[in-house]
Design a protein around this motif. Sequence first.
Motif, PDB file in Angstrom:
ATOM      1  N   TRP A 119       0.786  -1.226   0.000  1.00  0.00           N
ATOM      2  CA  TRP A 119       0.000   0.000   0.000  1.00  0.00           C
ATOM      3  C   TRP A 119       0.828   1.291   0.000  1.00  0.00           C
ATOM      4  O   TRP A 119       0.243   2.385  -0.041  1.00  0.00           O
ATOM      5  CB  TRP A 119      -0.926   0.021   1.215  1.00  0.00           C
ATOM      6  N   PHE A 120       2.156   1.196   0.026  1.00  0.00           N
ATOM      7  CA  PHE A 120       2.959   2.420   0.109  1.00  0.00           C
ATOM      8  C   PHE A 120       4.067   2.428  -0.934  1.00  0.00           C
ATOM      9  O   PHE A 120       4.677   1.392  -1.231  1.00  0.00           O
ATOM     10  CB  PHE A 120       3.549   2.592   1.516  1.00  0.00           C
ATOM     11  N   ASN A 121       4.289   3.609  -1.495  1.00  0.00           N
ATOM     12  CA  ASN A 121       5.368   3.819  -2.433  1.00  0.00           C
ATOM     13  C   ASN A 121       6.700   3.470  -1.764  1.00  0.00           C
ATOM     14  O   ASN A 121       6.843   3.669  -0.551  1.00  0.00           O
ATOM     15  CB  ASN A 121       5.349   5.291  -2.872  1.00  0.00           C
ATOM     16  N   PRO A 122       7.686   2.961  -2.516  1.00  0.00           N
ATOM     17  CA  PRO A 122       8.973   2.604  -1.899  1.00  0.00           C
ATOM     18  C   PRO A 122       9.622   3.738  -1.098  1.00  0.00           C
ATOM     19  O   PRO A 122      10.351   3.478  -0.143  1.00  0.00           O
ATOM     20  CB  PRO A 122       9.829   2.219  -3.109  1.00  0.00           C
ATOM     21  N   SER A 123       9.338   4.985  -1.463  1.00  0.00           N
ATOM     22  CA  SER A 123       9.930   6.115  -0.740  1.00  0.00           C
ATOM     23  C   SER A 123       9.240   6.397   0.590  1.00  0.00           C
ATOM     24  O   SER A 123       9.672   7.280   1.340  1.00  0.00           O
ATOM     25  CB  SER A 123       9.869   7.384  -1.607  1.00  0.00           C
ATOM     26  N   GLU A 124       8.166   5.647   0.893  1.00  0.00           N
ATOM     27  CA  GLU A 124       7.379   5.903   2.103  1.00  0.00           C
ATOM     28  C   GLU A 124       7.471   4.783   3.128  1.00  0.00           C
ATOM     29  O   GLU A 124       6.783   4.815   4.148  1.00  0.00           O
ATOM     30  CB  GLU A 124       5.906   6.106   1.727  1.00  0.00           C
ATOM     31  N   LYS A 125       8.324   3.805   2.887  1.00  0.00           N
ATOM     32  CA  LYS A 125       8.357   2.623   3.751  1.00  0.00           C
ATOM     33  C   LYS A 125       8.730   2.969   5.194  1.00  0.00           C
ATOM     34  O   LYS A 125       8.164   2.433   6.144  1.00  0.00           O
ATOM     35  CB  LYS A 125       9.346   1.593   3.201  1.00  0.00           C
ATOM     36  N   GLY A 126       9.708   3.863   5.383  1.00  0.00           N
ATOM     37  CA  GLY A 126      10.123   4.229   6.735  1.00  0.00           C
ATOM     38  C   GLY A 126       9.015   4.930   7.493  1.00  0.00           C
ATOM     39  O   GLY A 126       8.743   4.627   8.662  1.00  0.00           O
ATOM     40  N   ARG A 127       8.355   5.895   6.845  1.00  0.00           N
ATOM     41  CA  ARG A 127       7.261   6.609   7.499  1.00  0.00           C
ATOM     42  C   ARG A 127       6.092   5.680   7.790  1.00  0.00           C
ATOM     43  O   ARG A 127       5.476   5.758   8.865  1.00  0.00           O
ATOM     44  CB  ARG A 127       6.797   7.776   6.618  1.00  0.00           C
ATOM     45  N   ALA A 128       5.767   4.809   6.845  1.00  0.00           N
ATOM     46  CA  ALA A 128       4.667   3.878   7.074  1.00  0.00           C
ATOM     47  C   ALA A 128       4.978   2.948   8.253  1.00  0.00           C
ATOM     48  O   ALA A 128       4.112   2.693   9.100  1.00  0.00           O
ATOM     49  CB  ALA A 128       4.402   3.061   5.807  1.00  0.00           C
ATOM     50  N   SER A 129       6.205   2.475   8.316  1.00  0.00           N
ATOM     51  CA  SER A 129       6.604   1.615   9.435  1.00  0.00           C
ATOM     52  C   SER A 129       6.493   2.356  10.761  1.00  0.00           C
ATOM     53  O   SER A 129       6.142   1.771  11.788  1.00  0.00           O
ATOM     54  CB  SER A 129       8.042   1.127   9.239  1.00  0.00           C
ATOM     55  N   SER A 130       6.789   3.658  10.735  1.00  0.00           N
ATOM     56  CA  SER A 130       6.751   4.434  11.973  1.00  0.00           C
ATOM     57  C   SER A 130       5.328   4.541  12.522  1.00  0.00           C
ATOM     58  O   SER A 130       5.139   4.681  13.728  1.00  0.00           O
ATOM     59  CB  SER A 130       7.345   5.832  11.760  1.00  0.00           C
ATOM     60  N   PHE A 131       4.293   4.463  11.653  1.00  0.00           N
ATOM     61  CA  PHE A 131       2.916   4.473  12.149  1.00  0.00           C
ATOM     62  C   PHE A 131       2.651   3.226  12.983  1.00  0.00           C
ATOM     63  O   PHE A 131       2.031   3.297  14.052  1.00  0.00           O
ATOM     64  CB  PHE A 131       1.935   4.539  10.972  1.00  0.00           C
ATOM     65  N   MET A 132       3.087   2.073  12.478  1.00  0.00           N
ATOM     66  CA  MET A 132       2.906   0.841  13.236  1.00  0.00           C
ATOM     67  C   MET A 132       3.670   0.901  14.552  1.00  0.00           C
ATOM     68  O   MET A 132       3.130   0.618  15.623  1.00  0.00           O
ATOM     69  CB  MET A 132       3.388  -0.364  12.432  1.00  0.00           C
ATOM     70  N   LEU A 133       4.934   1.289  14.478  1.00  0.00           N
ATOM     71  CA  LEU A 133       5.774   1.298  15.672  1.00  0.00           C
ATOM     72  C   LEU A 133       5.330   2.346  16.676  1.00  0.00           C
ATOM     73  O   LEU A 133       5.373   2.120  17.888  1.00  0.00           O
ATOM     74  CB  LEU A 133       7.234   1.539  15.261  1.00  0.00           C
ATOM     75  N   SER A 134       4.884   3.506  16.189  1.00  0.00           N
ATOM     76  CA  SER A 134       4.408   4.544  17.102  1.00  0.00           C
ATOM     77  C   SER A 134       3.167   4.074  17.850  1.00  0.00           C
ATOM     78  O   SER A 134       2.990   4.376  19.034  1.00  0.00           O
ATOM     79  CB  SER A 134       4.100   5.831  16.332  1.00  0.00           C
ATOM     80  N   GLY A 135       2.295   3.336  17.151  1.00  0.00           N
ATOM     81  CA  GLY A 135       1.130   2.778  17.825  1.00  0.00           C
ATOM     82  C   GLY A 135       1.537   1.777  18.893  1.00  0.00           C
ATOM     83  O   GLY A 135       1.000   1.775  20.009  1.00  0.00           O
ATOM     84  N   VAL A 136       2.519   0.940  18.548  1.00  0.00           N
ATOM     85  CA  VAL A 136       3.051  -0.028  19.507  1.00  0.00           C
ATOM     86  C   VAL A 136       3.560   0.667  20.757  1.00  0.00           C
ATOM     87  O   VAL A 136       3.264   0.264  21.891  1.00  0.00           O
ATOM     88  CB  VAL A 136       4.181  -0.852  18.847  1.00  0.00           C
ATOM     89  N   PHE A 137       4.322   1.731  20.575  1.00  0.00           N
ATOM     90  CA  PHE A 137       4.984   2.369  21.707  1.00  0.00           C
ATOM     91  C   PHE A 137       4.137   3.438  22.386  1.00  0.00           C
ATOM     92  O   PHE A 137       4.446   3.848  23.509  1.00  0.00           O
ATOM     93  CB  PHE A 137       6.319   2.964  21.246  1.00  0.00           C
TER      94      PHE A 137
END
Length: 428
Positions: free
Chosen positions: A127-145
């Motif tokens: 669902w995310f452009n290759p240039s957005e992988k870090g930001r997209a991952s940060s949504f998951m991790l931010s929710g976790v933390f």
Amino acid sequence: MNQKKTNFRWTLAGLMFLISFVSYMDRVNLSVATPSIMQELGFSKMDMGLIQTAFFVGYAFMQIPGGIMGEFWGHRRVLAIAATWWSIFTALTGACSNFTFFAATRAMFGLGEGPMAPAIGRFIYRWFNPSEKGRASSFMLSGVFFGPVVGPTLTVALMMAFGWRSVFVIFGVLGLVIAGLWYWLAKDSPRTSPYVDVAEADYIEEGLSANADKKELAPWRSFLGSSQFWAIGIQYFITDYIMFVFLAWLPLYLMEAQNFSLQKMGIAASFPWAALCIVTATCGYISDKLVASGVSRYKSRTLLGISGLILCCMTLYLGAVATTPSMNVLWLTISLGSLGFTFNASWAACLDIGGKFAGSVSGWMNFWGNLGGIAAPVVTAWIATNYGWQAAIVATAASAVVGIIAWLAVKPDVPLAVKVEEKLEKIA
């Protein structure tokens, strides 16, 4: 390139944040309720450590199968079923009255939550452009933390008002609601979503392989022969081990070793998690910007991952030897916060090297991370019981050295999937 119009992928990123938040609140609740559970049911530190470990056994067991299921059945179905399963057993935790029931319920909770991270890894890839992988991952991790940020205060408030059992029932019901939302909104492909226009779908799929939706099994034999594959797992074992020491034992540590009251512990325990949440969110943006500007993935992923572990190791030791409670909390806050660099680098690098097999590689990495989760509660309980809390914290700090060494072999600039495809082309 067509001009982007809709941005529905970021709405789903927000829902991904909420799912991650609720899933980790379900873990934090047990940690915060530990003193009350021990008092009411007569459990020892080792009993609670084993109960925590029971969850991680189930959770770790489902990581690799969860990645495979996400690639074959799609993230939509797998994550919705997983959230429903774990929410039911979260609610059942409130009915536990003996050690066996507690351990079995938490193990089943872990089995249900296991597919979450691999399914989310597949979702981010699709669902995310290759240039957005870090930001997209940060949504998951931010929710976790973010769960542990508000968890201690919120859980203590609910416990004082309704008792510790009510906390698990409330969050079980909330989990069922978000499971339904995910199934309704998160299609397996942006092309099939009624909320995504052609321009956004085209942007998402830039650089995506033509067979991105093809159902195929990851080449596990080739992956298992790769030092990268093992390295990303080992470094995540260490990263998660350190984090799960905080998750499992920080509330009790602050009360026993630093003499915090239940109410003050609820506030103090949130500071390290707030730091981790902020650093993780910021790091995702920085990492993607570095890659977009031409900086190699080695520098933007590997060096950030190593830096996080070095800073975590140093400040965790300083926290262990701090002479006042306020300095202890300060150093612990910096220590856990610094892991934000490593967590974001881990997931971004996992997606970099995983490609179309991001679900399987995510499952592999998270499997190793949760072996760390299995070890952390029991090992820390044993050291704290026999040698004291200071020794337990120092031992946790020392473990970071292994993760630092493993990061050197991750090499996120060289995708595993590409290497496998090149080998298959040569054979053909």
